[in-house]
Structure formats: structure tokens, C-alpha cells
Design a protein around this motif. Structure first.
Motif, PDB file in Angstrom:
ATOM      1  N   ALA A   1      -0.736 -19.370  30.685  1.00  0.00           N
ATOM      2  CA  ALA A   1       0.825 -19.089  30.699  1.00  0.00           C
ATOM      3  C   ALA A   1       1.231 -20.195  31.336  1.00  0.00           C
ATOM      4  O   ALA A   1       2.707 -20.566  31.279  1.00  0.00           O
ATOM      5  N   GLY A   2       0.966 -20.564  32.615  1.00  0.00           N
ATOM      6  CA  GLY A   2       2.533 -21.869  33.055  1.00  0.00           C
ATOM      7  C   GLY A   2       2.664 -23.053  32.493  1.00  0.00           C
ATOM      8  O   GLY A   2       3.156 -23.267  32.929  1.00  0.00           O
ATOM      9  N   ILE A   3       1.947 -23.271  30.748  1.00  0.00           N
ATOM     10  CA  ILE A   3       2.706 -24.420  30.306  1.00  0.00           C
ATOM     11  C   ILE A   3       3.403 -23.398  29.347  1.00  0.00           C
ATOM     12  O   ILE A   3       4.125 -24.253  28.385  1.00  0.00           O
ATOM     13  N   LEU A   4       4.093 -22.461  28.942  1.00  0.00           N
ATOM     14  CA  LEU A   4       5.041 -21.742  28.441  1.00  0.00           C
ATOM     15  C   LEU A   4       6.021 -21.627  28.447  1.00  0.00           C
ATOM     16  O   LEU A   4       6.571 -22.645  29.624  1.00  0.00           O
ATOM     17  N   ALA A   5       6.970 -22.462  27.254  1.00  0.00           N
ATOM     18  CA  ALA A   5       8.609 -22.399  27.690  1.00  0.00           C
ATOM     19  C   ALA A   5       8.901 -21.737  28.552  1.00  0.00           C
ATOM     20  O   ALA A   5       8.484 -20.335  28.467  1.00  0.00           O
ATOM     21  N   HIS A   6       9.986 -21.691  28.929  1.00  0.00           N
ATOM     22  CA  HIS A   6      11.579 -20.511  29.789  1.00  0.00           C
ATOM     23  C   HIS A   6      10.977 -18.830  29.299  1.00  0.00           C
ATOM     24  O   HIS A   6      10.499 -18.128  29.624  1.00  0.00           O
ATOM     25  N   GLY A   7      11.270 -18.898  27.610  1.00  0.00           N
ATOM     26  CA  GLY A   7      11.767 -17.920  27.231  1.00  0.00           C
ATOM     27  C   GLY A   7      10.314 -17.383  26.837  1.00  0.00           C
ATOM     28  O   GLY A   7      10.131 -15.746  27.228  1.00  0.00           O
ATOM     29  N   GLN A   8       9.258 -17.872  26.334  1.00  0.00           N
ATOM     30  CA  GLN A   8       8.391 -17.453  26.490  1.00  0.00           C
ATOM     31  C   GLN A   8       7.435 -16.458  27.374  1.00  0.00           C
ATOM     32  O   GLN A   8       6.857 -15.374  27.130  1.00  0.00           O
ATOM     33  N   LYS A   9       8.080 -17.190  28.566  1.00  0.00           N
ATOM     34  CA  LYS A   9       7.286 -16.630  29.568  1.00  0.00           C
ATOM     35  C   LYS A   9       8.212 -15.320  30.006  1.00  0.00           C
ATOM     36  O   LYS A   9       7.225 -14.237  30.198  1.00  0.00           O
ATOM     37  N   GLN A  10       9.021 -14.694  29.723  1.00  0.00           N
ATOM     38  CA  GLN A  10       9.871 -14.029  29.825  1.00  0.00           C
ATOM     39  C   GLN A  10       9.267 -13.048  28.813  1.00  0.00           C
ATOM     40  O   GLN A  10       9.001 -11.675  29.247  1.00  0.00           O
ATOM     41  N   TRP A  11       9.055 -13.329  28.032  1.00  0.00           N
ATOM     42  CA  TRP A  11       8.826 -12.341  26.017  1.00  0.00           C
ATOM     43  C   TRP A  11       7.397 -12.032  26.800  1.00  0.00           C
ATOM     44  O   TRP A  11       6.607 -10.748  26.882  1.00  0.00           O
ATOM     45  N   LEU A  12       6.457 -13.021  27.992  1.00  0.00           N
ATOM     46  CA  LEU A  12       4.893 -12.590  28.187  1.00  0.00           C
ATOM     47  C   LEU A  12       5.284 -11.258  29.272  1.00  0.00           C
ATOM     48  O   LEU A  12       4.736 -10.660  29.361  1.00  0.00           O
ATOM     49  N   GLU A  13       6.037 -11.838  30.569  1.00  0.00           N
ATOM     50  CA  GLU A  13       6.459 -10.225  31.694  1.00  0.00           C
ATOM     51  C   GLU A  13       7.006  -8.790  30.897  1.00  0.00           C
ATOM     52  O   GLU A  13       5.964  -8.432  31.383  1.00  0.00           O
ATOM     53  N   ILE A  14       7.481  -9.463  29.566  1.00  0.00           N
ATOM     54  CA  ILE A  14       8.244  -8.074  28.768  1.00  0.00           C
ATOM     55  C   ILE A  14       6.532  -7.242  28.259  1.00  0.00           C
ATOM     56  O   ILE A  14       6.066  -6.241  27.822  1.00  0.00           O
ATOM     57  N   GLY A  15       5.308  -8.129  28.250  1.00  0.00           N
ATOM     58  CA  GLY A  15       4.423  -7.723  26.766  1.00  0.00           C
ATOM     59  C   GLY A  15       4.126  -6.979  27.787  1.00  0.00           C
ATOM     60  O   GLY A  15       3.208  -6.309  27.649  1.00  0.00           O
ATOM     61  N   MET A  16       3.485  -7.748  29.260  1.00  0.00           N
ATOM     62  CA  MET A  16       2.961  -7.295  30.665  1.00  0.00           C
ATOM     63  C   MET A  16       3.429  -6.074  31.206  1.00  0.00           C
ATOM     64  O   MET A  16       2.649  -4.808  30.629  1.00  0.00           O
ATOM     65  N   LEU A  17       4.596  -5.898  30.545  1.00  0.00           N
ATOM     66  CA  LEU A  17       5.136  -4.297  30.957  1.00  0.00           C
ATOM     67  C   LEU A  17       4.768  -3.372  29.775  1.00  0.00           C
ATOM     68  O   LEU A  17       4.825  -2.432  29.907  1.00  0.00           O
ATOM     69  N   LEU A  18       5.031  -3.339  28.354  1.00  0.00           N
ATOM     70  CA  LEU A  18       4.221  -2.917  27.578  1.00  0.00           C
ATOM     71  C   LEU A  18       3.107  -2.572  27.463  1.00  0.00           C
ATOM     72  O   LEU A  18       3.230  -1.342  27.318  1.00  0.00           O
ATOM     73  N   VAL A  19       2.237  -3.425  27.464  1.00  0.00           N
ATOM     74  CA  VAL A  19       0.677  -2.668  27.611  1.00  0.00           C
ATOM     75  C   VAL A  19       0.652  -2.198  29.022  1.00  0.00           C
ATOM     76  O   VAL A  19       0.057  -0.924  28.735  1.00  0.00           O
ATOM     77  N   GLY A  20       1.666  -2.074  29.839  1.00  0.00           N
ATOM     78  CA  GLY A  20       1.253  -1.012  30.934  1.00  0.00           C
ATOM     79  C   GLY A  20       1.920  -0.027  30.657  1.00  0.00           C
ATOM     80  O   GLY A  20       2.072   1.245  31.876  1.00  0.00           O
ATOM     81  N   ASP A  21       2.024   0.319  29.388  1.00  0.00           N
ATOM     82  CA  ASP A  21       3.009   1.685  29.003  1.00  0.00           C
ATOM     83  C   ASP A  21       4.416   2.228  29.961  1.00  0.00           C
ATOM     84  O   ASP A  21       4.509   3.024  29.978  1.00  0.00           O
ATOM     85  N   ALA A  22       5.016   1.132  30.692  1.00  0.00           N
ATOM     86  CA  ALA A  22       6.346   1.454  30.610  1.00  0.00           C
ATOM     87  C   ALA A  22       7.024   1.819  29.498  1.00  0.00           C
ATOM     88  O   ALA A  22       7.236   1.124  28.932  1.00  0.00           O
ATOM     89  N   ASP A  23       7.772   2.618  29.764  1.00  0.00           N
ATOM     90  CA  ASP A  23       8.956   3.790  28.882  1.00  0.00           C
ATOM     91  C   ASP A  23      10.412   3.707  29.091  1.00  0.00           C
ATOM     92  O   ASP A  23      10.664   3.631  28.613  1.00  0.00           O
ATOM     93  N   VAL A  24      10.152   2.523  30.752  1.00  0.00           N
ATOM     94  CA  VAL A  24      11.731   2.535  30.508  1.00  0.00           C
ATOM     95  C   VAL A  24      11.983   1.520  31.014  1.00  0.00           C
ATOM     96  O   VAL A  24      11.014   0.878  32.224  1.00  0.00           O
ATOM     97  N   LEU A  25      12.271   0.223  30.740  1.00  0.00           N
ATOM     98  CA  LEU A  25      12.452  -0.825  31.186  1.00  0.00           C
ATOM     99  C   LEU A  25      13.755  -1.681  31.548  1.00  0.00           C
ATOM    100  O   LEU A  25      14.745  -1.370  30.972  1.00  0.00           O
ATOM    101  N   LEU A  26      13.810  -2.348  33.083  1.00  0.00           N
ATOM    102  CA  LEU A  26      14.679  -2.466  33.649  1.00  0.00           C
ATOM    103  C   LEU A  26      14.493  -3.454  34.311  1.00  0.00           C
ATOM    104  O   LEU A  26      13.854  -5.126  34.578  1.00  0.00           O
ATOM    105  N   LEU A  27      15.665  -4.764  32.975  1.00  0.00           N
ATOM    106  CA  LEU A  27      15.433  -6.044  33.208  1.00  0.00           C
ATOM    107  C   LEU A  27      16.242  -7.261  33.626  1.00  0.00           C
ATOM    108  O   LEU A  27      17.685  -7.184  33.550  1.00  0.00           O
ATOM    109  N   ASP A  28      16.142  -8.273  34.622  1.00  0.00           N
ATOM    110  CA  ASP A  28      17.005  -8.962  35.026  1.00  0.00           C
ATOM    111  C   ASP A  28      17.138 -10.315  34.354  1.00  0.00           C
ATOM    112  O   ASP A  28      15.966 -11.236  34.909  1.00  0.00           O
TER     113      ASP A  28
END
Length: 251
Positions: A137-164
Motif C-alpha cells: 500500500a505504501g507505493i500506491l499513488a495518492h488516489g489509489q490509497k484513498q480508494w483503498l481506504e474507502i474499500g476498507m470501509l466497504l469490507v467492514g460493512d460500513a453503510d454510512v460513509l463520511l469522507l473527508d
């Protein structure tokens, strides 16, 4: 999916959030905009248990005020920060596998697995990182890291996402990809986006709430908010533009 009533956050007599009402609905990408110091991040901190507040936050019929951060997260409320918080030494697949493993023991989380759960594989494809499964994850592009963080919320079953500020530092193509991802996610979830970029807001917002000096200045569709003289005044710089104390309070 989330109902906030009369939220107030007070920092030693300074009202960072002052009587805010906010409702987040399934199927909507709801933007929270406003100048620096408007209370946007502080409001998100309150909802996620990082800032004390008065008022009411209700999800699935349960009052969340006073609950611990981990309890709120288990209720399906997930957030991201302006700087992506991922495990940089682990691969994309491992980051998602750990985020999905709330029911597994610590030892099980650390063990390498031959086969990834189906929801991890599906989420990697959904966030556009299917080909990066074994990439640290450390060598991903900036945008890819943001997408990964969103993905981590999705697999954790978050259904309300607050994105800063999820597109901070992204190029034009990454921003468009992120906007499309948010709408895909919002099909069966509620998504709130704290953002300063007005072009991104106009392109991808279903609903907009404008905060100023800790209070709701306007709320409605993009056209309704953009045409509001009070909103125009704030963004033309005739309103006070103070630094928001949220980061210091959170730290």
C-alpha cells in the motif's frame, strides 16, 4: 440512514458546531461544503465519537451520543481522513483482509491465507485495485490509497460513509474516477463528502449542505445551493474565513 438533530460542539466557549440538523439518506452522495472554520470536520468528528457534543445522532433507531468510537464503527458508520490511513507495509489484499476480519482473532489476522474471502476480491475490483492485490500500500499513488481506504470501509460493512476531502491532491482523471466510485457506493449506502472543490461538488453531488460559522447556511440541490445569495457571499469572501480548530481538537 443517519439523523443528526441540534448538534453542538463547544471548545472552551467557542461553538465550532452550532445547532446543526443533518439527515443522510441511502442512495445519495451528500456534500458538506463551507469555508475553513465552518465546522465540517468537527461535525464528522462528533458523529464518529471523536468530539463531545450535545444533541442527537440516531442510526437504525439507536441513539449514538456518548457511545465509544468502536461501537459507532460497528453500527456501520465509517470515515476517512484527509490523509489516507492504510497499513503501508502490507499489500492491498492484506489491508482489505484485515479490515474485513472484525470477527477473527489477532493471530488469525496475521496469518497469510491461500484464498481471500469473496467480498475482499469483489471490493478490490470495485475500487479499481484488482490488479494491485500484491502491491504494498505504501507505493500506491495518492488516489489509489484513498480508494483503498474507502474499500476498507466497504469490507467492514460500513453503510454510512463520511469522507473527508477524498480528492485532495488528485489529478483530473483520478477525481472523475473517485466521483463515479462514490455514486456506485451510494447505490446501497449513504455517502457524505466534506469538500472544498466546487467543480467536483457540481459534478457529483446529489444534495449539498453548506456550513458557515458552525451552522447550516443552506441545504438543497446543487442548483438551489449555487443560486443562494448567502452561499455566493460566503464563497466570494465577504464572510469571515477562520481556521477550523477541528484538527487540534481531534489530536
Amino acid at each position: 440512514m443517519l439523523i443528526c438533530k441540534n448538534i453542538e460542539v463547544d471548545f472552551d466557549g467557542f461553538k465550532a458546531v452550532n445547532g446543526v440538523d443533518l439527515t443522510l439518506d441511502r442512495g445519495e452522495v451528500h456534500f458538506l461544503i463551507g469555508p475553513n472554520g465552518a465546522g465540517k470536520t468537527t461535525l464528522v468528528d462528533a458523529v464518529t465519537g471523536l468530539a463531545k457534543y450535545s444533541g442527537s445522532v440516531v442510526k437504525d433507531g439507536e441513539e449514538l451520543r456518548g457511545k465509544k468510537v468502536h461501537h459507532i464503527a460497528r453500527k456501520g458508520i465509517g470515515r476517512t481522513f484527509q490523509t489516507a490511513t492504510v497499513f503501508e507495509d502490507l499489500t492491498v489484499a492484506q489491508n482489505l483482509d484485515i479490515a474485513a476480519g472484525a470477527g477473527r482473532s489477532p493471530w488469525a489476522l496475521l496469518r497469510r491465507r491461500k484464498h481471500l474471502p469473496a467480498n475482499v476480491v469483489e471490493t478490490m475490483d470495485r475500487i479499481g485495485l484488482g490488479k494491485e492485490a500484491d502491491t504494498p500500500a505504501g507505493i500506491l499513488a495518492h488516489g489509489q490509497k484513498q480508494w483503498l481506504e474507502i474499500g476498507m470501509l466497504l469490507v467492514g460493512d460500513a453503510d454510512v460513509l463520511l469522507l473527508d476531502e477524498p480528492i485532495a491532491g488528485m489529478g483530473h482523471e483520478e477525481r472523475d474516477t473517485t466521483g463515479r466510485l462514490l455514486h456506485d457506493i451510494a447505490a446501497d449506502r449513504a455517502v457524505a463528502v466534506v469538500e472544498h472543490d466546487m467543480d467536483f461538488m457540481r459534478a457529483f453531488a446529489d444534495r449539498v449542505t453548506v456550513l458557515h460559522a458552525g451552522a447550516v447556511l443552506a441545504s438543497g440541490s446543487v442548483d438551489e445551493v449555487s443560486g443562494d445569495p448567502r452561499v455566493q457571499a460566503v464563497y466570494l469572501g465577504t464572510a469571515t474565513d477562520e481556521k477550523e480548530p477541528a484538527d487540534a481538537a481531534t489530536a
